[in-house]
Scaffold this motif. Structure first.
Motif: not given
Ligand code: SF4
Length: 375
Positions: A310-327
């Motif tokens: 799903x496009x709205x889920x940014x878990x890939x960036x969370x898992x790579x440490x590129x964003x924190x969840x609240x972003x």
């Protein structure tokens, strides 16, 4: 409680923190690889006690979170078959697939059972020979030996109605993928202690040398984590990049020889897709040729199934440490533990779940420390 409270001693924690504060002279960013470490850090507020210059970046070490959507869909397709008893650890039941989860399959009549060990699933297969019993084998190097043992036993005992849906991943290739990312800011790693208790540390010196990063094997209690950070900071300040074992009560350099033998017997290394990240070469295991008949993907013909994240889920960036969840805009609004859009909000080791549990009302805990130029 012995072996637990002694690693949560506030006086000792203060001393370790004082040492870290006294050592740091400039900004450093280090990644804790394991989701269990992330939860311990957020739960105990360890990141908030560190010097402003030390940033902890949460890594891809939650096994439920990195299981790709297509693998969840394969599990759902198999679990819905009338002849199948689908066995899993409980934390996989609420992980969303493309259009449902395992709870939905169960409520629609599927025979989905929570077990506490793959050997429990094997026992079900032995007792119910008319059922096809499938165990969902996910996880890192920590859970793989027990799953390998179950398949080994199935073959030895001639239990042909047992199979394994395999989604095992390996940490060292993930560290390499993190370091090769053009957006990588990681300068050091806290390696996952339980993984190293199985695998040892032999794969890490080459990574530390190739990327010039300290790698410190670290445990999970507050004092373990602070000691890992203390050693990492000390190396960074000295310009060193060695592998250190800060978790000697559980980790030996050579790992667990019996577990390694079982892994080598039953599995072989393969490329593996990681949820939100993509395929990482050599980052997983699959059943080796002699055990391929126990491969549930092959047995139930779901190998070609694919899915779009799903496009709205940014878990890939969370898992790579590129964003924190609240972003992630969906955090705490359209995505909550009750209405998860991604596995990182469901898993007990997921970073989004950790921030939701412990930080959702804390406005200071929102973003990565962009202000810290590192490197
Ligand atoms: S908050 Fe939800 S939607 Fe956003 S990255 Fe985490 S799991 Fe995905």
């Amino acid at each position: 409680m012995k072996y637990l409270s002694e690693f949560q001693d506030p006086q000792l924690a203060r001393r370790l923190l004082d040492d870290i504060h006294a050592t740091v002279t400039r900004p450093w960013a280090m990644m804790e690889v394991c989701g269990g470490q992330t939860h311990s850090i957020i739960r105990h507020g360890i990141d908030q006690l560190l010097p402003e210059q030390v940033e902890l970046i949460h890594g891809p070490g939650c096994p439920v979170c990195v299981t790709p959507l297509e693998m969840i869909d394969k599990a759902l397709a198999i679990a819905a078959l009338p002849e199948v008893t689908f066995c899993s650890f409980g934390d996989m039941l609420r992980v969303p697939g493309s259009d449902r989860d395992l709870f939905r399959v169960k409520s629609a009549g599927g025979d989905v059972r929570v077990v506490y060990s793959p050997l429990d699933a094997l026992e079900i297969a032995r007792r119910e020979p008319d059922r096809q019993v499938v165990f969902f084998g996910i996880g890192f190097e920590t859970t793989a030996p027990a799953n390998a043992m179950a398949v080994h036993q199935a073959r030895r005992l001639g239990i042909g109605n047992f199979s394994l849906l395999v989604s095992h991943v390996r940490v060292p290739p993930a560290i390499e993928a993190v370091m090769r990312s053009p957006r990588c800011r990681v300068q050091a790693f806290l390696a996952a202690g339980h993984v190293c208790s199985v695998m040892g540390v032999e794969e890490y010196p080459a990574l530390a040398a190739r990327f010039g990063v300290p790698i410190v094997v670290t445990g999970f209690e507050p004092l373990d984590i602070l000691e890992g950070i203390r050693r990492t900071v000390r190396q960074l300040e000295r310009g060193e990049h060695r592998v250190e074992n800060a978790y000697p009560r559980a980790v030996r350099a050579e790992g667990n020889p019996a577990a390694l033998r079982m892994l080598g017997e039953v599995f072989e290394v393969t490329d593996r897709a990681w949820r939100g990240i993509g395929t990482i070469p050599g980052s997983g295991w699959r059943l080796a040729g002699a055990y391929r008949e126990f491969d549930a993907e092959h047995r139930f013909g779901v190998g070609d199934l694919s899915a779009e994240e799903p496009a709205e889920c940014r878990s890939g960036e969370v898992l790579q440490g590129l964003i924190k969840p609240r972003e992630c805009a969906a955090f705490g609004t359209t995505c909550t533990p009750r209405t998860p859009l991604g596995a990182t909000m469901v898993s007990s080791e997921g970073a989004c779940a950790a921030y939701y549990l412990y930080r959702r009302l804390d406005p200071a805990a929102t973003t990565v420390k962009e202000a810290h130029p590192v490197g």
